[in-house]
Design an enzyme around this catalytic site. Structure first.
Site, PDB file in Angstrom:
ATOM      1  CB  CYS A 123       0.178  -2.331  -3.458  1.00 40.46           C
ATOM      2  SG  CYS A 123      -0.103  -0.530  -4.786  1.00 40.46           S
TER       3      CYS A 123
ATOM      4  CG  HIS B 124      -3.397   0.246  -2.172  1.00 43.38           C
ATOM      5  ND1 HIS B 124      -2.019   0.285  -1.913  1.00 43.38           N
ATOM      6  CD2 HIS B 124      -4.251  -1.027  -1.018  1.00 43.38           C
ATOM      7  CE1 HIS B 124      -2.304  -1.577  -0.935  1.00 43.38           C
ATOM      8  NE2 HIS B 124      -3.107  -1.762  -0.433  1.00 43.38           N
TER       9      HIS B 124
END
Length: 589
Positions: free
Chosen positions: A120, A514
């Site tokens: 990510c 994230h």
């Protein structure tokens, strides 16, 4: 009741129209729309006592055969002769288009990137870099060097074998990936690019501590390494002089140096031997500004200011030992695209990991960077910056004045209508005609008396006046741009930037959590005869949110929530773009 033949004058032309006394003003306007192309809501039809309203019963006009009515207004297209025309291209329906064609349609959702296992950080970085249109254009022309393409596989992407020949060339892999993303609205697996990145920089091939899969990485490190590679490989041709017409006479310039790199001028002063040591001046390029976050940092400006001053320990010739020096930097060149890095991660020795600074630090949608520039650059930027702000304020003032004028005009029209209605109901029938004639005479007299104080302008008159004012101000703005800076295509010439991209991190450390990214939607270009060059960009202010392969649209208010303050999504990298300024072609058109 039989229709009445009347004449309607519009823009110097006379139109014969059949007026139906049983119809309303709205019906009459649609008749005129079919003849003149002026939409009903843009028409102003003058009758005794004011303007024709949509709900007016045409029988009350008591029109006579051959009576002339005056109509004002222009079609929204600005051209009454072409209000109905056949489409230039045959309409195509979505079910008839390929996926690549659908992906290129106006307003299509851009492609996402699949998470290949803790990637990510890379996906969010690639999406923001992709928002630089000049980079996309240059990448499309990129060809690997002969050494990189000696295998004969470098150009296989043209046969649909994307990446097979460019796995060793990070720039070519990026070119192929962006080409693949432009041909779909779905999620693309960036396998070839990840392999190229891990080959070029083994740090991104680090395995997770659990032994399963790859470890999470820092998006800022990925951004820096990719930009560094592009700086080396992605070159653009720059003409040395007007006489240099051949490609061999044009010199190569790094794309990054032109559009993404600025320049510092720094002064190094000894804190302990300032009397015996002269300050040392130096110049160096930068590809990002750091926003340091301390106990007193609340806004982006605070962190940038702190980052431009640093203490350095080095050997002093006059003292014969190590001494402390203070280095102060000012910006001598501003790039068109400015990257700002929030220094949120630091090495926490006791935990043996990169910890995260959670502090909330706000950032603006428009950044004024002038205060951090050298005095010489300030002199060239400030006149342009101030003119831009004056122009914006003038436009806002004109819009507010127009709104107030229309409101007053409507109130006056409503008042006249109400008075006329009350007079008709109260007066005896035999005196009705005399009353109307007297009222019209009084109204005409009153209007003549107040005409000089507040002259109502039609929409067409207002637009013409506004266009002339904007054109004049735009020319004045263009003339303020420094000639040397105007020749530097990849620089910022006003000191003002608009926010275009944000990379965020959610979590407590760089090795976990994230990453996602936000990219401001690019407005569509629409025809506008009143705009410089006849075109303008129409934006709705919304943003795309890239969460790996999930792409959604968010309101601009969402960006304001990314200032941090906890483990929720907080901005790590900001990408600003220089505001648009008028070009020579626009001014001369």
């Amino acid at each position: 009741m039989a229709s009445i033949p009347v004449i309607v004058k519009h823009q110097g032309k006379k139109h014969d129209v059949e007026l139906d006394p049983t119809a309303t003003g709205e019906t009459f306007k649609y008749q005129l729309y079919s003849i003149t192309g002026v939409e009903p809501d843009r028409q102003k039809i003058l009758i005794k006592g004011g303007q024709l309203k949509d709900d007016t019963d045409l029988a009350t006009l008591k029109a006579k055969p051959g009576q002339t009515f005056m109509m004002m207004g222009t079609p929204s297209s600005g051209d009454a002769t072409n209000f109905i025309s056949a489409p230039k291209e045959k309409p195509r329906f979505a079910e008839d288009m390929t996926e690549a064609e659908l992906a290129k349609q106006e307003g299509a959702t851009p492609a996402g990137l699949q998470n290949m296992g803790n990637t990510c950080y890379l996906n969010s970085t690639l999406q923001v870099l992709r928002s630089v249109p000049e980079m996309q254009e240059e990448l499309s022309h990129y060809t690997p060097s002969s050494s990189a393409s000696s295998s004969g596989l470098a150009n296989l992407s043209q046969f649909g074998l994307s990446g097979l020949g460019s796995s060793a060339d990070l720039t070519a892999s990026l070119r192929d990936l962006y080409k693949q993303m432009s041909d779909t609205r779905g999620g693309v697996p960036p396998i070839m690019f990840i392999n190229a990145l891990r080959t070029a920089f083994p740090q991104f091939a680090q395995r997770a501590k659990t032994g399963q899969g790859y470890a999470q990485q820092d998006a800022e490190e990925a951004w820096s390494q990719i930009v560094a590679q592009l700086r080396q490989k992605l070159k653009i041709k720059e003409q040395v002089s007007a006489d240099a017409m051949t490609e061999s006479e044009a010199r190569e310039l790094s794309f990054v140096d032109r559009y993404l790199a600025g320049r510092f001028v720094s002064k190094l002063v000894s804190d302990e031997a300032s009397d015996s040591e002269e300050p040392v001046m130096s110049a160096e390029d930068f590809v990002k500004l750091n926003c340091h976050i301390g106990k007193e940092t609340n806004h982006l400006r605070d962190g940038i200011k702190e980052g431009l001053t640093e203490e350095i320990e080095k050997h002093s010739e006059s003292l014969g030992r190590n001494a402390t020096y203070t280095k102060t930097s000012s910006i001598d060149r501003l790039p068109k695209y400015l990257t700002v890095h929030f220094v949120r991660f630091f090495w926490k020795r006791e935990a043996q990991k990169k910890a995260k600074i959670m502090r909330k630090v706000t950032f603006p949608a428009e950044l004024d960077i002038v205060e951090f520039c050298t005095d010489d650059l300030k002199k060239r930027l400030i006149p342009v910056r101030d003119k831009v702000r004056d122009l914006r304020k003038d436009e806002e003032d004109m819009a507010r004045a127009r709104k107030r004028q229309k409101l007053r005009h409507k109130q006056e029209e409503d008042r006249k209508h109400d008075e006329a209605l009350a007079s008709q109901e109260a007066a005896p029938l035999k005196k009705k005609k005399e009353s109307e004639e007297k009222k019209e005479a009084d109204a005409s007299k009153k209007e003549n008396e107040t005409n000089d104080l507040d002259i109502y302008k039609t929409d067409a008159e207002y637009e013409a006046e506004r266009t002339a004012a904007i054109k004049k101000a735009t020319k004045e703005l263009f003339e303020l741009i420094d000639s040397d800076m105007a020749a530097d295509e990849g620089s910022n010439k006003s000191g003002l930037y608009e926010l275009r991209g944000v990379i965020t991190h959610q979590g407590a450390s760089a090795d976990s959590g994230h990453y996602t990214s936000y990219v401001k939607k690019t407005g569509k270009i629409v025809d506008d005869p009143n705009a410089p060059g006849g075109k303008r960009r129409e934006e709705d202010g919304k943003w795309w949110w890239f969460n790996d392969d999930k792409v959604s649209e968010v309101e601009p208010e969402k960006i304001e929530t990314l200032a941090g303050g906890g483990e929720s999504h907080s901005a790590l990298i900001l990408l600003y773009k220089a505001i648009e300024l008028p070009t020579k072609d626009e001014v001369e058109s």
